[in-house]
Every structure is written in C-alpha cells, then in structure tokens.
Design a protein around this motif. Structure first.
Motif, PDB file in Angstrom:
ATOM      1  N   ALA A 140      34.996  27.541  36.325  1.00 58.47           N
ATOM      2  CA  ALA A 140      33.753  28.181  35.899  1.00 58.47           C
ATOM      3  C   ALA A 140      33.087  28.925  37.049  1.00 58.47           C
ATOM      4  O   ALA A 140      32.582  30.041  36.890  1.00 58.47           O
ATOM      5  CB  ALA A 140      32.805  27.136  35.319  1.00 58.47           C
TER       6      ALA A 140
ATOM      7  N   SER B 168      35.203  32.096  38.035  1.00 56.67           N
ATOM      8  CA  SER B 168      35.035  33.135  37.015  1.00 56.67           C
ATOM      9  C   SER B 168      33.660  33.771  37.116  1.00 56.67           C
ATOM     10  O   SER B 168      33.513  35.000  37.010  1.00 56.67           O
ATOM     11  CB  SER B 168      35.230  32.539  35.616  1.00 56.67           C
ATOM     12  OG  SER B 168      36.520  31.991  35.470  1.00 56.67           O
ATOM     13  N   SER B 169      32.653  32.938  37.335  1.00 61.19           N
ATOM     14  CA  SER B 169      31.284  33.455  37.452  1.00 61.19           C
ATOM     15  C   SER B 169      31.139  34.358  38.672  1.00 61.19           C
ATOM     16  O   SER B 169      30.484  35.408  38.614  1.00 61.19           O
ATOM     17  CB  SER B 169      30.287  32.298  37.540  1.00 61.19           C
ATOM     18  OG  SER B 169      30.350  31.490  36.379  1.00 61.19           O
TER      19      SER B 169
ATOM     20  N   ALA C 117      30.158  38.179  38.508  1.00 64.12           N
ATOM     21  CA  ALA C 117      28.944  38.597  39.210  1.00 64.12           C
ATOM     22  C   ALA C 117      29.248  39.692  40.231  1.00 64.12           C
ATOM     23  O   ALA C 117      28.523  40.683  40.330  1.00 64.12           O
ATOM     24  CB  ALA C 117      28.300  37.388  39.893  1.00 64.12           C
TER      25      ALA C 117
END
Length: 837
Positions: free
Chosen positions: A478, A481-482, A486
C-alpha cells in the motif's frame, strides 16, 4: 424479471430472435444507404472537431471575417540565384493555376489589375496574384479628392509650427528634381506637393519589391547558399475549403500540374543559376498531410487490429466457427456504428473512424465471454450460456454506455461522433449476442481445455505470488503504491493546446516558417478587435492604438501589423488637417504661387477647390464601396444594428487589426489590459482554455461515474464487493495518471476521455469476476482475450503520429494493462476456499 427472461431466451424463441436480428441488419443497411444517398459524407476537416467558444456577436463576426479572409490561402515561393528565372517561374505557375485542371485558357481578372487574376471556372483556385499593380491607381483615384483632409505627421507638425516656407522650399526641390513625380497638372492643384507624400504613407512598409508585377524577396547569402538569392512570391485562394476531400484533391492536382510545369521548364537548362527551389505554405498542405495520415492509420490500425483479433480467436478455440462468429459480431457492430453516426450527424469524421477502430477490440468481448463460458460448461446449451452471462453482459453494456456518454459531453463534434459510434457499435454486438447467437453459435466446440488451463494457471500464479500474506507485506504494498501514485501525480502537468489535434510533418512546417520570414512575418491567427459605439469612436481608437503597435514592433513583441488607421483617419484628424492647410490656401497663397513661379490664374481655382473640400470627409461607406477599399473591407465591421432600430445602446462598430510575427503574446496582450475598446482575439488560446475546462469536467465526470456505478453495483453485490469492483478501474486510472506523470507526458483532454473508457472497460472485467464467484477459469480466459484484443487496437493507436490519437491510445494502453493485472484479485473477495475453481 427472471421468468420473463427465461421465456424470451428459451429455444422456442430462437428463430424469432434470429429473424428480428436479420430484419434489424437489413433496416440498418437500408438506412445507411439512404443517408449516403442524401448527402452523408466522410469529413476530414480537423476544424470541425474544435470546441465552440461563446463570444459576443461582434467578436464572432470578426473571427468569421478573418477566417474567411485567411482561410484556404496558399503561398508559393520560387527561389533562384537568378532573379529573372524566379520571376518567370512565378508567372508560369500563375498561368497554370488560372487554367486549373483543364486546358481552357484563363480569363483576365479586370478588378485587380496586373499581376492578379481570377481563374477559369475549371480552376479550383481564385484570386491568383502576386503584386497588385492596380492598387496604387485605385488609392490615388479615391484619395485625391480628399487631399485637403490628408497630411503626413511631418507635414502636420510643420504647419502647426507655421513652417509653410519650409514646405515651399521642399516643393521647389521636388519640382526641379529630374526624377520627381511632379507635373504641371499636379502643381496647379497641389502647389506644395503635400498629397503625393500622403499617398505614399498609405503603403505599408515591407521588405518586398515589385519586378514585372511579381513580388520579390531578397534572400541574403548564408552558409547553405553563399550567393544571394531571389524569391518570387505567388498567392492564391482555394475556391472551396482545403479540408473538403474533393476540393483538396482538385487543388492538389492543379498545384502539382503547375509546379511540374515550372520544374520541367527549368530542368532543361544546364545552368545551375537558373535552377528553381519551390517552397509552399498554407492550410491545404496541412490538411493534405492530416488526411493522408488519417487514412493510412485507419487502414493500418483497423487491419492490424482485425488480423490480431482473428489470430487470437483461432489460437484460443482452434475452430473456424468462433472465428466466423467473431467476424459476424464485429461486422454487425461496425455496421450499426457507421449507420447510426451517419444518420445522426450527416457525416462521418475520419478521426471517428480512427478512434472507432478500437470498437473491434471491445465489441468482440461479448463473443469471448460467450465462448469461454461454453468451454467452461460444455454440457450447457447456447440459450443457457446466454442466461449465465446475461446479467454481467447487460451491466457491462450499461457501464460502457455511461462511459461513452462522457465522450458526448466533450465540446468536439468529432468526440460526440465517437461516443455515438462506439455506443451504437456495442449495442449492435449486444443484440447480436442475444438475438443471433442461439442460432449461429449453437454448434458444440472442440475441446479447448489447454487455453482454459493456461488461464487458470496464470490467475493462480498472480494470486499466489502477488497477494500479500502478512500485514507488513500489505502495508508495504500500500505504501509503495501510494508513493508511486503521489510521485507521478506531482510530476503530472497539463497541456491543452489545440495544435496537438494535428500532426504537421517537419518539412511542411519548415517551408511555412521560411515563407513567413520572406513575407516579413506573415499574418498570425491572433488579431486585435477595436470596437466603438460610432464609426468615429473606432477611428479615434485606431489612431491611439497605432503608436502602441509601432512601439511593440520596435520592442520586437510583434513583427508587423496592418491597421485601417492610415486609410480611415478620424473625422477629428481630417478636420484638423483641413484647418491647418488654411495657412496655405487662405493666408499665404500669394507668396507660395510667387515662389513657385506659378501663374496667378491658378489661385482662384486653388481657393475654390479648398473651400469646396470642407467637410468632404473620408468615411467607411465611401471608401469600402470604392475599388481602393475593396481589399480592406474584411477589416471593417459595420454597425450590428444596421436596421432602423431605435435602440442605439447595443450598436457597435468594429475594426480588425491583423498581426504578424508575434513573439511574446502574453506581454503584448498586457498592453491592452483595462481598455474596453481593444481586445486581443486569440482563438487558439480561447479554445485551449475551453479544452482545459472540459478536461477538468471530464475527470470530474469520471469520479461521478464511479460513484453512480458503485451505487448500481451495491444493489447487486452488496457494499463490500461493489467497492472492490469499483476499486479496480479507479486504481487503474490513478496508476495511469501517475505513469503519464513519470513519463513526462502532459495531461490533455484526450487523456481524460481515454480514462473514461478505461473505467468502462475495467468495470466490465471486474463485473465478470464478481459475477463468476468461484468459477473464474472461463472468465479469466475471456478477460485475457479481451485485454489482448483491446491492447492490440489501443496499443496501435499509441503509435499514431497525431498527438491527440497518440494520447488516447497511450492512456488506454496503460489503463487496460493495469486493469487486466488488477482484476483477477477480485477473487480474493469472492472465493470461499483457497482453491481457484
């Protein structure tokens, strides 16, 4: 609903449904034939796709007049080391263009004088010209009777200072100059020879000369060409739009004939000095390149997509029947798409066909899901297979139409066509599945367990290798991926320039830039609109604007400009010029006549002429109705309320100031901030702003579509699974945007429109996995085939030379890839055991 569906999809109604399908095809084909007989056509005009910008009536009229004046013009430059060779080449090209595509001789154009001509009726060109030799005579014919209202700036200053004697001395010098234009007739009517200088001041300054009626530009020596060269300039205007396919072909044919004649004439000489280089500029050449590129891409992308899909079907099913059904599905889909678009819009844009080739990769999804379900359940009948997939296919169609509806919200008629084209095509494929498959696709399939097993192994591999097993792994996935999303979104920029709509080959742009330099900057798309409540107010605003524009040229903000102010001085200026000349004709005429040794008999005539000239003002009506003003008439906008309306509050006059060689648009535009009477019209910039607005609106619609689809799916799957189904296309869209940012690919409206389709297609994949529960082997094979076929179509679009199509294809290439990789993980939320199937 289920009992009704059961009755409708029963074997008893199969033949009836097939008959309905055949009738639908016949009616569709007949409607298409009637539409084309009634005038439906292929549209290649790239301008037809541009958004409509809301402007005031005066601004709309100004843009229409500028477009009409500049549209369809071509410019030819004949370059040679020998000036006479360049002139001869230009004359020959003009003669051939006037003949057009026939052998008939051209008729002289009586209105424009030497060096200008109208073509014969067979010629696709009009206003074929170089230098307008009659213009000076026409100006003299009009302005001489208004000579008492005209003064140059230098003459005005000398009369204001009372220096009439200096003007007299200047007249004596001109009178005794061997090369003077003065004669006894002119001296007797204009003793100080003020008028000739005023007439000369009307001519715009330029670096071009005129030889034998041909405009000549001198080209300084350079590294590429150490000798000085000469460029003979020829201009012509297409009789019809260069974006009309028939007109475009006729213009190119006539132009090729003319240029081939020039080349043939000059190739016979052995002298290198007489060789001719030809350069061209104009919308015709951009349009021809765009048309050729679009046709090539339509044939290439469509053909390769179709071949790829056919190969894919053959490899998966090893049977001619699925291949035949796939072709029938795609054909019926394309038929309904083409006919629906033609009937609704009356035309079919070439870019619609380019975008529409992707329909091949989408409409065939229904065929894939049907046959993969049959492979997975070989004992079921055709009707039962359709019942199994009916809900998923129907929801998929609904979400796809929602996605395509977003295209219809775009301000581009071409994009609206794409929306209708693809939605109608998918509806055609859907109806073919429901109505025709029970009859044409009822035959049992050969065993294709190998393809099913490959799909099962792939899904198992993805689930086992890439499903996090621990909380730490889930957190790391997570977080990474973030961070990727971003970083990509932070790097993502936007570019809404409409010029990305069309790809211009570098050789065409190079020649156009060279001709622009020869023409001292040419004319740009931007222009100034000067407005006022009265004609006089517009004239005074033009006079105030002139020094600002001259200063802008000195500061190299612009290269040149063309304003009516020198041709239409304000009434106040004319009145001042008239009163200043009273010093000549009423106060010192005796001295002037004596110093110039003129006969005393001319005095009475001079005074009478001067007094008769009082209030004989130059005005727009008289100027533009005269031959002298015809070529400048497009720069003037008469009052909007030209009728007898008493409401004068909204009456507006306008004048257009053409600009060329703009180098610093923003700085130049700032010169007119706060001036309500002067407006910089930048259609390219305005449309680009509209595109930016609709890009944001499209992304907002994507978010709304996700929410609406989520609500629909909640009723079918419940909150948790519906959220998962929506999360796949949503996450795919974010990953796609992030990838575009990392690839330094600026976001455009076309990326946003493609994301809508990523949503529509991605939701389809999620739906079938959610509907299949545990039996996902057949779904995995169908989704794999669907993704591969879609990537074939959209992947090829990503290689288009047209930036808009490239953006569309690249976004779908990324988006569908991410969706394909993410959708199998939906089974983690639907399975009840650890085993797949």
């Amino acid at each position: 609903m289920q009992p009704t569906l059961h009755c409708w999809l029963s074997p008893k109604t199969a033949k009836l449904r097939f008959a309905i399908w055949l009738t639908l095809l016949v009616v569709t084909a007949l409607s298409g034939w009637l539409a084309w007989q009634s005038g439906a056509r292929i549209q290649s005009d790239i301008l037809a796709m541009l958004p409509k910008v809301s402007e005031s009536p005066l601004t709309q009229r100004a843009m229409a007049q500028v477009e009409q004046q500049l549209a369809n013009r071509i410019y030819l430059g004949f370059i040679s080391d020998n000036e006479q060779a360049a002139i001869d080449a230009a004359k020959l090209a003009m003669a051939k263009l006037q003949q057009g595509n026939s052998n008939s001789s051209s008729e002289p154009y009586l209105g424009s004088g030497a060096g200008s001509g109208s073509a014969s009726n067979s010629s696709p060109f009009i206003d074929i010209s170089s230098a307008d030799m009659a213009q000076a005579g026409a100006l003299n014919s009009y302005y001489f009777k208004h000579r008492f209202q005209l003064l140059t700036e230098e003459q005005r200053q000398q009369l204001q200072q009372g220096n009439w004697q200096q003007l007299t001395q200047s007249a004596l010098e001109k009178l005794y100059n061997a090369f003077s234009y003065a004669n006894s007739e002119l001296i007797s009517r204009d003793p100080l020879l003020l008028y000739p200088d005023s007439l000369l001041s009307l001519a715009p300054s330029q670096q071009l000369s005129v030889k034998q009626g041909i405009l000549i530009a001198n080209i300084a020596p350079s590294a590429a060409s150490p000798k000085p060269q000469y460029a003979a300039i020829v201009m012509a205007k297409g009789r019809d739009s260069a974006f009309n396919p028939n007109a475009q072909h006729a213009q190119l044919t006539a132009l090729d004939n003319a240029l081939n004649a020039v080349t043939s004439q000059h190739s016979a000489t052995s002298s290198q000095a007489n060789s001719i280089e030809i350069i061209k500029a104009g919308a015709l050449f951009h349009a021809a390149a765009a048309t050729e590129n679009a046709k090539r891409e339509v044939s290439t992308i469509g053909l390769l997509s179709l071949v790829g899909v056919i190969t894919l079907v053959w490899l998966a099913f090893r049977s001619i029947m699925p291949l035949t059904i796939a072709v029938v599905t795609v054909s019926s889909s394309m038929l309904l798409a083409v006919v629906a678009t033609s009937v609704i819009f009356g035309e079919l844009h070439l870019l619609t066909l380019v975008f529409g080739t992707s329909l091949i990769g989408i409409s065939i999804d229904y065929c894939f899901h049907y046959y993969c379900e049959r492979l997975n359940n070989p004992q079921d009948s055709s009707d039962n297979i359709i019942k199994h997939i009916f809900t998923a296919v129907s929801l998929a169609l609904l979400t796809s139409i929602i996605a395509y509806s977003a295209l219809g919200l775009a301000p581009f008629p071409g994009m609206q066509q794409v929306a209708v084209f693809c939605a109608a095509g998918l509806l055609g494929a859907y109806l073919t599945l429901l109505l025709a498959y029970p009859v044409i696709a009822a035959s049992p399939l050969k065993d294709a367990s190998r393809a099913l097993n490959l799909a099962q192994h792939y899904q198992a591999f993805m689930l086992m290798r890439f499903t996090p097993s621990s909380q730490a792994a889930k957190l790391l996935l997570a977080l990474s991926s973030s961070l990727f999303i971003a970083a990509g979104l932070w790097l993502l920029s936007a570019n809404d320039d409409i010029r990305q709509l069309q790809h211009t080959p570098i050789e065409i742009q190079t020649e156009e830039d060279q001709l622009r330099r020869l023409l001292s900057g040419g004319t740009d798309n931007q222009f100034l609109l000067v407005s006022g409540a009265t004609e006089e107010q517009v004239k005074q605003q033009l006079e105030k604007l002139e020094p600002v524009l001259q200063q802008a040229e000195q500061e190299q903000l612009i290269g040149n400009h063309l304003s009516l102010t020198r041709f239409l001085p304000s009434q106040a200026s004319q009145q001042m010029n008239y009163h200043l000349q009273a010093d000549i004709y009423l106060h010192h005429l005796d001295s002037i006549v004596a110093q110039l040794s003129l006969d005393d008999s001319v005095k009475a005539k001079l005074v009478a002429d001067y007094q008769a000239g009082n209030r004989q003002f130059i005005n727009a009506d008289s100027f533009f109705s005269h031959q002298a003003g015809l070529s400048f008439k497009p720069l003037w906008l008469p009052a909007i309320n030209a009728d007898n309306s008493r409401d004068q509050a909204n009456t507006e006059y306008g004048a257009i100031v053409l600009l060329g060689g703009i180098k610093q648009l923003d700085t130049f535009a700032a010169l007119f901030d706060g001036n309500a009477h002067i407006k910089l019209i930048d259609k390219v910039g305005d449309i680009s702003k509209v595109m930016g607005h609709y890009r944001q609106l499209t992304l907002a619609f994507l978010a709304i579509a996700l929410i609406v689809a989520g609500l629909i799916f909640t009723m079918r799957f419940g909150n948790k699974l519906a959220a998962v189904v929506i999360a796949v296309p949503a996450l795919s869209a974010l990953l796609t945007l992030a990838s575009l940012g990392i690839l330094q690919n600026p976001l455009t409206l076309f990326h946003a429109l493609a994301l809508i389709l990523v949503f529509g297609i991605g939701v389809d994949y999620s739906l079938f996995f959610a509907e299949s529960k545990q039996q996902t082997r057949g779904v995995m094979l169908a989704v794999s085939m669907s993704a591969i076929s879609t990537l074939l179509a959209f992947g090829l679009l990503a290689f288009s030379k047209t930036p808009a199509i490239n953006a569309f294809g690249l976004t779908l290439l990324l988006g569908i890839s991410f969706t394909f990789l993410l959708s199998p993980f939906i089974q983690n939320f639907t399975r009840k055991s650890a085993n797949v199937d």
